[in-house]
Each structure stands twice: as C-alpha cells, then as structure tokens.
Design an enzyme around this catalytic site. Structure first.
Site, PDB file in Angstrom:
ATOM      1  N   ASN A 176       0.812  -1.362  -0.003  1.00  0.00           N
ATOM      2  CA  ASN A 176       0.021  -0.018   0.010  1.00  0.00           C
ATOM      3  C   ASN A 176       0.901   1.296  -0.044  1.00  0.00           C
ATOM      4  OD1 ASN A 176       0.714  -0.748   2.704  1.00  0.00           O
ATOM      5  ND2 ASN A 176      -1.084  -0.182   3.494  1.00  0.00           N
ATOM      6  N   GLU A 274       3.301  -4.223  12.468  1.00  0.00           N
ATOM      7  CA  GLU A 274       2.414  -2.971  12.379  1.00  0.00           C
ATOM      8  C   GLU A 274       1.214  -3.842  11.636  1.00  0.00           C
ATOM      9  OE1 GLU A 274       0.470  -1.113  10.887  1.00  0.00           O
ATOM     10  OE2 GLU A 274       1.499   0.743  10.680  1.00  0.00           O
ATOM     11  N   CYS A 308      -3.560   1.594   7.030  1.00  0.00           N
ATOM     12  CA  CYS A 308      -3.880   0.662   8.222  1.00  0.00           C
ATOM     13  C   CYS A 308      -4.498   1.722   9.359  1.00  0.00           C
ATOM     14  CB  CYS A 308      -2.318   0.242   8.874  1.00  0.00           C
ATOM     15  SG  CYS A 308      -1.092   1.631   8.828  1.00  0.00           S
ATOM     16  N   GLU A 486       7.392   1.929  15.263  1.00  0.00           N
ATOM     17  CA  GLU A 486       8.373   2.459  14.261  1.00  0.00           C
ATOM     18  C   GLU A 486       8.568   3.800  14.528  1.00  0.00           C
ATOM     19  OE1 GLU A 486       7.264   0.065  10.054  1.00  0.00           O
ATOM     20  OE2 GLU A 486       5.835   1.757  10.848  1.00  0.00           O
TER      21      GLU A 486
HETATM   22  O1  TXE Z   1      -1.160  -8.427   3.182  1.00  0.00           O
HETATM   23  P1  TXE Z   1       0.188  -9.483   3.613  1.00  0.00           P
HETATM   24  P2  TXE Z   1      -1.881  -8.465   1.752  1.00  0.00           P
HETATM   25  C1  TXE Z   1      -3.825  -5.706   5.750  1.00  0.00           C
HETATM   26  C2  TXE Z   1      -5.156  -5.450   5.122  1.00  0.00           C
HETATM   27  C3  TXE Z   1      -5.184  -6.471   3.887  1.00  0.00           C
HETATM   28  C4  TXE Z   1      -4.611  -7.588   4.539  1.00  0.00           C
HETATM   29  C5  TXE Z   1      -3.872  -8.404   3.468  1.00  0.00           C
HETATM   30  O2  TXE Z   1      -6.311  -5.911   5.821  1.00  0.00           O
HETATM   31  O3  TXE Z   1      -6.374  -6.668   3.231  1.00  0.00           O
HETATM   32  O4  TXE Z   1      -3.662  -7.126   5.359  1.00  0.00           O
HETATM   33  O5  TXE Z   1      -3.172  -7.633   2.369  1.00  0.00           O
HETATM   34  C6  TXE Z   1       4.260 -11.026   3.483  1.00  0.00           C
HETATM   35  N1  TXE Z   1       5.027 -15.446   6.025  1.00  0.00           N
HETATM   36  N2  TXE Z   1      -2.757  -4.916   5.297  1.00  0.00           N
HETATM   37  O6  TXE Z   1      -2.525  -9.693   1.515  1.00  0.00           O
HETATM   38  O7  TXE Z   1      -0.369 -10.801   2.933  1.00  0.00           O
HETATM   39  C7  TXE Z   1       3.568 -10.494   2.087  1.00  0.00           C
HETATM   40  O8  TXE Z   1       4.435 -11.087   1.007  1.00  0.00           O
HETATM   41  C8  TXE Z   1       5.830 -14.180   5.968  1.00  0.00           C
HETATM   42  C9  TXE Z   1      -2.452  -4.052   6.312  1.00  0.00           C
HETATM   43  O9  TXE Z   1      -1.091  -7.645   0.869  1.00  0.00           O
HETATM   44  O10 TXE Z   1      -0.007  -9.461   5.217  1.00  0.00           O
HETATM   45  C10 TXE Z   1       4.033  -9.165   1.992  1.00  0.00           C
HETATM   46  O11 TXE Z   1       5.370  -8.890   1.891  1.00  0.00           O
HETATM   47  N3  TXE Z   1       5.493 -13.071   5.217  1.00  0.00           N
HETATM   48  C11 TXE Z   1      -1.357  -3.154   6.149  1.00  0.00           C
HETATM   49  C12 TXE Z   1       3.725  -8.927   3.707  1.00  0.00           C
HETATM   50  O12 TXE Z   1       3.977  -9.978   4.251  1.00  0.00           O
HETATM   51  C13 TXE Z   1       4.327 -13.263   4.523  1.00  0.00           C
HETATM   52  C14 TXE Z   1      -0.646  -3.334   4.621  1.00  0.00           C
HETATM   53  C15 TXE Z   1       2.333  -8.317   3.859  1.00  0.00           C
HETATM   54  O13 TXE Z   1       1.452  -9.032   3.026  1.00  0.00           O
HETATM   55  C16 TXE Z   1       3.443 -14.070   4.851  1.00  0.00           C
HETATM   56  C17 TXE Z   1      -1.112  -4.117   3.957  1.00  0.00           C
HETATM   57  C18 TXE Z   1       3.870 -15.346   5.533  1.00  0.00           C
HETATM   58  N4  TXE Z   1       3.101 -16.359   5.651  1.00  0.00           N
HETATM   59  C19 TXE Z   1      -2.243  -5.137   4.131  1.00  0.00           C
HETATM   60  N5  TXE Z   1       2.309 -13.925   4.112  1.00  0.00           N
HETATM   61  C20 TXE Z   1      -0.649  -2.112   7.011  1.00  0.00           C
HETATM   62  N6  TXE Z   1      -0.769  -2.574   8.173  1.00  0.00           N
HETATM   63  O14 TXE Z   1      -0.465  -1.216   6.425  1.00  0.00           O
HETATM   64  C21 TXE Z   1       2.487 -12.858   3.546  1.00  0.00           C
HETATM   65  N7  TXE Z   1       3.734 -12.413   3.537  1.00  0.00           N
END
Ligand code: TXE
Length: 521
Positions: A176, A274, A308, A486
């Site tokens: 994002n 986060e 977030c 952070e």
């Molecule tokens: O995030 P992911 P996604 C939230 C928001 C969104 C949801 C899914 O609700 O709809 O998360 O978004 C890595 N082990 N936020 O699918 O999957 C992944 O490859 C290790 C909140 O994009 O959580 C990426 O690099 N790593 C948020 C990172 O984790 C893993 C921002 C985040 O991906 C993994 C984005 C695993 N098992 C989404 N699975 C915020 N806090 O701003 C995924 N990843």
C-alpha cells in the site's frame, strides 16, 4: 525514463506505462543480493500488473528458500566483517544523508513507478514520497547524537551501557505504501549498523528494488541491504526461519502477523509487527463540522482507503449526525475517480481483483445485515481502459455494532457510521474493536480532547486531524494491530540491543574463597 537505475541492474526491454510518458518498466527484474541483481537458477517469476487497467507491467523473480538462505548468509558475512556494523557513526550518517540527497533527486520517477504498481493517484504519491528523504536524515542525526548511559552500579565499578546492532534483520513489507513502509524500517535498521534482507510485497516490489540500487550507489556497502522479491508463505517464511535473522519487522495483515510471529518465535528471533486497524473518528458536537467532514473524507478515502490507520468508523454526536452524514456523503460523491496518472484524479482503484472481491463481499453482507447505504457500495462504471481496473466507489454506510463490518478491516474506500449520545458512549464505541492502532478526535474543547485521548486503547491519536506522520514520532498499535513501534527513538531501540560493560575501579586484591565477607553481587 527512470534515471536512478543502477548499472548493476541489467538493461532490458522496457514497457511504457500510459499517462506520464516518462515512466517505463523493464521486462523483468531479479533480486538484489550482495549489491548485484541476481536471477535465481530455478527461473521462477511472478507478474506485476497495473491495477488501474489490469495490464501486465513486468515479471519479477520469485525467490525460494535456497535463495533466501544464500542472501541471509551474504547479509551475515557483511555484518560480521564489521565493514558497516562497526563503522564510525559519522560514516554511517554520511551515507544515510547521501541516500537522502539521491532519493530527493529521483522522487518523481519513483513516485510514478509507485502509481503504476499501486494505482494510487499521482498527487498522493508525489506528496508522500517527497517526505521520504526525511527518514534517512532523521536517523542519520539520531545516531550522531544518541548517547549511552552510565547506571549507578553498586560498589567500585563504572557501568557503561552502549546500544549495539542486532545482526541480520528480516523486513517484510506491503504494497500500500511500498517505499514509505520499506524506508521506515530500512533507515533505522542501517543507521544502527544492521544488515537487511527485505521481502517487498509481490504486488508492488519494483520501486523497493530500485531503492536498493540507489542505496548501493550512494555508498551503502554491498550485502547490507538485500531485496528478495517472492511470495509470503515461501520467501517470507524462509526469512523468519533463517538461523541468522535476529529480528523480523512486518507491516501486513493480522493473519500474516500471527504466521510471522510463530515462525520467528520458533527461531527465537524478535518480532515487530504493524498490522491492521479500524480507526475510529470521534466527532463531538462542538467540532468545526465542515473541517471534520474534510478531515474524515481525507482519512477514509486517501489511498482508496488502503492504509492501516484509515478512518474506518465515524462516530458522530447524535445532534450533528444528520448534518455530518449529509456533508460527508456529498463530499464522497464528488470524489473524482480515474486515471491515477492524471493530476486531477482524486482516487484510483484498489490493489487487485481479490481485494475488490473482499471489499464487495463485506459491503454486500453489511447490506444484508441492514446497513444503510449513504453512497457507493458498488463498482463504478469507468471508461476504457479503466473498465478493466479494480475501482470501487467511495462508500459510506450507516451500521450498528452487531454487524461484521463494524469489526472487520475492509482495507478499501468504505467508512461505517454510528451516532453516539455522550462522551462515555463515544469512548466505549471507539474502543469496541479488536484493533488498536489509531484514533482521531474532533472537538474544540481542549479539556475533552486530552481527556478522551487518554482513554483511547490505541498507539496513535490525532486531535482535529488524521494520518499525520513524522520520522520522529512513534508509530504502532495495541491489541491485534501489532507489537513494537516504528519511528523516533523507539525505532533506534527496536534496531539495537544494549551491551552493558562493568568496569572495576578498585585495584586492591580480592579472593572470593579466602575472604568470607567478600560481596557476591
Ligand atoms: O498483506 P499480507 P496483503 C492488511 C489489510 C489487507 C490484508 C492483506 O487488511 O487487506 O492485510 O493484504 C508477506 N510469512 N494490510 O495480502 O499478505 C507478504 O508477501 C511471511 C495491512 O497484501 O499481510 C508481504 O510482503 N511473510 C497493512 C507482507 O507479508 C508473509 C498493509 C504483507 O502481506 C506471509 C497491507 C507469511 N506467511 C495489508 N504472508 C498495513 N498495516 O498497512 C504474507 N507475507
């Protein structure tokens, strides 16, 4: 054309993106390991697409566990060499300041790259990326001015305590704000002398790869910052489980936070996360209603609601509910959706087809549960080529606290609203969430503002504003929104550990076994 690309990245075919003609993507990108672009032997790749049109942008190497382990070894070896980890803080600060200068010179190109990968409006990305050099400057200054401590140790001793780096840190970042979130972690981690293996999101990895090349050109030694594009369950988990990784820092979803915490815990690596949020905006009866509407619209719809800390729940004093909702709805209906590269576009698509499906599903279920639709709740009709993009209309819903959408994070342009009767009810509703990242309070009563802020179960509170962030200000949440902070001195502490040195200053002889009164501790 992007000018920042390091010579260490191979030249390849470029694919022009529509709109601002200056941006182009190469056909394919590798990982960035040991200061070089590396294409893993198995040749696995994933595709990156433009969410505004659904068109293919480029292919990116998808690293597996073997490549992750090789990169972690590179990071560990450079860490142990002391080349960066034990370098003079003046040298580290100099390199961070040079990165800031080079980043500033390349902001426009990087911002356009972020627009193409994320679909976020160009106006937003330029405004956000314009501030990124500040993170490098702030942490350069912080390490130059940070001092150790001398605790009052009992007896003839001087005890000094230094903060030293951790070793190899695994950073897992989302799509994002690809560069903002990567930089919030990279700047303190390298300022403190750590080495990094960073896995960017598979949905938007390219600008982070470009950043690594830029850091390398600015003088960061090879192997200190390695970028490993790949899939979360494969490359991300491999980082969490690698023997050299001493800390994992994730920004992502709450389920990912649990998976990362479990793997890092088994590896006895520390974790900062986060995660999601469902930030309440409390609008009191004495607030400047027009300004609160502007603030709430900004909080909810910037980045198509994919932040977030987005304003997800608006709580309005019952006496102002009707007028507030009318003005917020009018504002949401006026938001211009369109080509993210058009400077007049105010909102782009959401990141992917899957994400839009999830958003629609939540909104459709809310409607079935009886939510009142003030506006939106549908897929807008767009002109080609944007009819293939993942647009979702700015949506305002009136809900009650029993609905799924009151508690679940939507991560899209959707705000839910509820009226409250008094301050106590506003506080109760605001804290009625599994998340605890941020809250905003809109009131002109200074005593109420601080009183209510003090009762929010969150890590960040804005009064009469939203979304404001600074490299010096702690950022992180409570409950299911994650652990750790952070920014600021907190980040310096997150990326260092203490080393306590106890020095005896009395040179008289002593012998524990011959002196019955000798002190033990
Ligand atoms: O995030 P992911 P996604 C939230 C928001 C969104 C949801 C899914 O609700 O709809 O998360 O978004 C890595 N082990 N936020 O699918 O999957 C992944 O490859 C290790 C909140 O994009 O959580 C990426 O690099 N790593 C948020 C990172 O984790 C893993 C921002 C985040 O991906 C993994 C984005 C695993 N098992 C989404 N699975 C915020 N806090 O701003 C995924 N990843």
């Amino acid at each position: 054309m992007l000018t920042l690309r390091s010579a260490r990245f191979n030249k390849a075919v470029t694919v022009a993106v529509r709109g601002l003609a200056s941006i182009s993507f190469r056909d394919s990108y590798g990982a960035f390991i040991g200061g070089k672009e590396v294409f893993p032997k198995n040749g696995a790749t994933f595709n990156v697409e433009d969410p505004a049109t659904g068109k293919h942008l480029c292919k990116v190497a998808s690293v597996n566990k073997d490549t992750v382990n090789q990169a972690c070894l590179v990071a560990q070896e450079v860490y142990q060499s002391g080349k960066w980890s034990r370098s003079d803080v003046r040298e580290r600060a100099r390199v961070l300041n040079k990165i800031a200068v080079d980043l500033r010179a390349n902001i426009n190109d990087l911002a356009e790259m972020e627009v193409a990968q994320t679909g976020r409006a160009v106006r937003e990305m330029k405004a956000q990326l314009g501030r990124l050099p500040e993170w490098f400057e702030y942490f350069a200054a912080l390490i130059r001015t940070h001092e150790g401590t001398v605790p009052p140790f009992f007896g003839p001793y001087v005890n000094y305590v230094k903060r030293v780096p951790l070793g190899v840190c695994g950073l897992l970042t989302p799509w994002n704000h690809p560069l903002l979130i990567a930089i919030k972690k990279i700047a303190p981690a390298i300022a403190c002398g750590n080495s990094i293996v960073l896995k960017p999101s598979e949905l938007a990895p390219v600008s982070v790869l470009e950043l690594a090349a830029l850091c390398s050109r600015a003088g960061l030694p090879d192997g200190v910052l390695n970028v490993l594009p790949g899939l979360g369950p494969e490359a991300g988990q491999a980082i969490c489980s690698n023997e050299f990784v001493r800390k994992v820092d994730l920004t992502g979803g709450t389920p990912t936070g649990r998976a990362v915490g479990a793997a890092a815990g088994a590896n006895l690596a520390a974790v900062i996360t986060e995660l999601g949020g469902k930030a309440p905006m409390l609008i009191f009866e004495d607030a400047d209603i027009d300004q609160a509407v502007n603030g709430a619209a900004f909080a909810t719809f910037v980045a198509s609601g994919q932040t977030c800390i987005m304003g997800a729940r608006v709580l309005v004093h019952h006496s102002k509910y009707e007028v507030f909702m009318k003005k917020l709805t009018d504002k949401a209906l006026r938001i211009r959706l369109g080509d993210p590269f058009d400077v007049t576009t105010q909102m782009g698509p959401v990141i992917s087809g899957n994400s839009r499906k999830r958003i629609s599903g939540l909104v459709d279920r809310a409607k079935k549960e009886g939510a009142h639709v003030f506006c939106g709740a549908d897929i807008p009709s767009m002109q080609p080529p944007f009819d293939k993009g993942y647009y979702y209309a700015p949506t305002v819903l009136g809900v009650d606290t029993k609905m799924e959408i009151w508690r679940e994070e939507v991560f899209g342009p959707v705000v839910v609203a509820i009226p409250f009767r008094d301050e106590a009810e506003a506080v109760r509703l605001a804290n009625d969430s599994p998340f605890g990242l941020a809250a905003a309070i809109w009131t002109k009563d200074v005593m109420r503002a601080h009183r209510v802020a003090d009762q929010m179960d969150v890590g960040i509170v804005w009064i009469n504003d939203h979304h404001r962030n600074d490299p010096s200000s702690p950022w992180g949440g409570q409950k299911h929104s994650g652990v750790g902070r952070e920014n600021g001195v907190s980040a310096l502490h997150e990326y260092t550990q203490t080393r306590s040195v106890v020095v005896r200053t009395d040179d008289s002889k002593w012998d524990w076994f011959e002196q019955p009164n000798a002190r033990y501790s």
